[in-house]
Design a protein around this motif. Structure first.
Motif, PDB file in Angstrom:
ATOM      1  N   LEU A   9     -18.943  73.762   8.860  1.00 14.79           N
ATOM      2  CA  LEU A   9     -20.171  74.268   9.237  1.00 14.79           C
ATOM      3  C   LEU A   9     -21.038  73.306   9.488  1.00 14.79           C
ATOM      4  CD1 LEU A   9     -20.256  77.815   7.248  1.00 14.79           C
ATOM      5  CD2 LEU A   9     -20.128  77.483   9.716  1.00 14.79           C
ATOM      6  N   LEU A  12     -20.363  71.443  12.444  1.00 12.87           N
ATOM      7  CA  LEU A  12     -20.856  72.199  13.574  1.00 12.87           C
ATOM      8  C   LEU A  12     -22.489  72.157  13.773  1.00 12.87           C
ATOM      9  CD1 LEU A  12     -18.858  75.603  13.600  1.00 12.87           C
ATOM     10  CD2 LEU A  12     -19.026  73.951  15.482  1.00 12.87           C
ATOM     11  N   ARG A  13     -23.207  72.532  12.879  1.00 15.35           N
ATOM     12  CA  ARG A  13     -24.538  72.044  12.485  1.00 15.35           C
ATOM     13  C   ARG A  13     -24.874  70.982  13.436  1.00 15.35           C
ATOM     14  NH1 ARG A  13     -26.992  72.024   8.323  1.00 15.35           N
ATOM     15  NH2 ARG A  13     -25.318  72.123   6.867  1.00 15.35           N
ATOM     16  N   TRP A  15     -23.517  68.597  14.921  1.00 14.44           N
ATOM     17  CA  TRP A  15     -23.075  68.176  16.415  1.00 14.44           C
ATOM     18  C   TRP A  15     -23.911  69.071  17.569  1.00 14.44           C
ATOM     19  CZ3 TRP A  15     -21.518  64.514  19.208  1.00 14.44           C
ATOM     20  CH2 TRP A  15     -21.470  64.672  20.710  1.00 14.44           C
ATOM     21  N   PHE A  16     -23.924  70.269  17.160  1.00 15.58           N
ATOM     22  CA  PHE A  16     -24.766  71.131  18.128  1.00 15.58           C
ATOM     23  C   PHE A  16     -26.370  71.370  17.948  1.00 15.58           C
ATOM     24  CE2 PHE A  16     -20.233  72.298  18.694  1.00 15.58           C
ATOM     25  CZ  PHE A  16     -20.191  72.601  20.033  1.00 15.58           C
ATOM     26  N   HIS A 105     -20.534  77.193  25.524  1.00 19.79           N
ATOM     27  CA  HIS A 105     -19.947  76.357  24.576  1.00 19.79           C
ATOM     28  C   HIS A 105     -21.246  76.112  23.283  1.00 19.79           C
ATOM     29  CE1 HIS A 105     -16.924  74.266  27.353  1.00 19.79           C
ATOM     30  NE2 HIS A 105     -16.528  75.680  26.898  1.00 19.79           N
ATOM     31  N   TYR A 106     -22.064  75.840  23.667  1.00 16.33           N
ATOM     32  CA  TYR A 106     -23.389  75.658  22.637  1.00 16.33           C
ATOM     33  C   TYR A 106     -23.601  76.902  21.902  1.00 16.33           C
ATOM     34  CZ  TYR A 106     -25.014  71.032  24.476  1.00 16.33           C
ATOM     35  OH  TYR A 106     -25.140  69.853  24.677  1.00 16.33           O
ATOM     36  N   ALA A 109     -20.774  78.102  19.635  1.00 16.63           N
ATOM     37  CA  ALA A 109     -20.529  77.333  18.258  1.00 16.63           C
ATOM     38  C   ALA A 109     -21.633  77.869  17.464  1.00 16.63           C
ATOM     39  CB  ALA A 109     -20.705  75.670  18.607  1.00 16.63           C
ATOM     40  N   VAL A 113     -22.229  79.704  13.642  1.00 12.83           N
ATOM     41  CA  VAL A 113     -23.144  79.360  12.537  1.00 12.83           C
ATOM     42  C   VAL A 113     -24.032  80.617  12.102  1.00 12.83           C
ATOM     43  CG1 VAL A 113     -24.900  77.690  12.016  1.00 12.83           C
ATOM     44  CG2 VAL A 113     -23.229  76.929  12.939  1.00 12.83           C
TER      45      VAL A 113
END
Length: 133
Positions: A9, A12-13, A15-16, A105-106, A109, A113
């Motif tokens: 997580l 993910l947090r 990067w995005f 994609h964003y 992801a 979260v």
């Protein structure tokens, strides 16, 4: 929540959140600062307000997601902005599928979260721990 899930997580947090902030939020903020307020108006609320709202989502909310602060709340404007971006490209056939897939994609992801929460390596967790003391 396991350490490996929290680490996933966090990645993910970061990067995005940071990629959105750097590649999209900061350029929009600079656009506002330069006085260039032209922007698509897909919701019929005015191009200037549209620009301000998407900048908030892509700059402020993306930063909050990256650090894990009020994470679930911050995902909502971000997710909405990505759906609108996907719709804008979907509505423009010459953009092609890749332009629709990119904001989706964003979306997916950050939806993960929203569902899972920010994980243990977040400011939300640190603040929750301080309140327990």
């Amino acid at each position: 929540m396991s350490s490996s899930t929290s680490l996933a997580l966090l990645l993910l947090r970061l990067w995005f959140g940071l990629e959105m902030l750097i590649a999209h939020g900061i350029p929009k903020w600079n656009k506002i600062l330069s006085g260039d307020l032209g922007f698509p108006d897909p919701l019929g609320i005015g191009s200037e307000l549209s620009l301000y709202l998407v900048t908030f989502a892509e700059l402020v909310c993306a930063a909050m997601i990256a650090v894990g602060l009020k994470t679930r709340l911050a995902t909502l404007p971000y997710l909405f902005a990505m759906l609108v971006a996907a719709w804008l490209h979907f509505d423009n056939p010459e953009d092609g599928w890749s332009k629709v897939a990119y904001p989706l994609h964003y979306f997916m992801a950050v939806l993960a979260v929203l569902i899972a929460g920010p994980g243990r390596y977040s400011l939300d967790q640190k603040l929750a721990e301080r309140q327990m003391i």
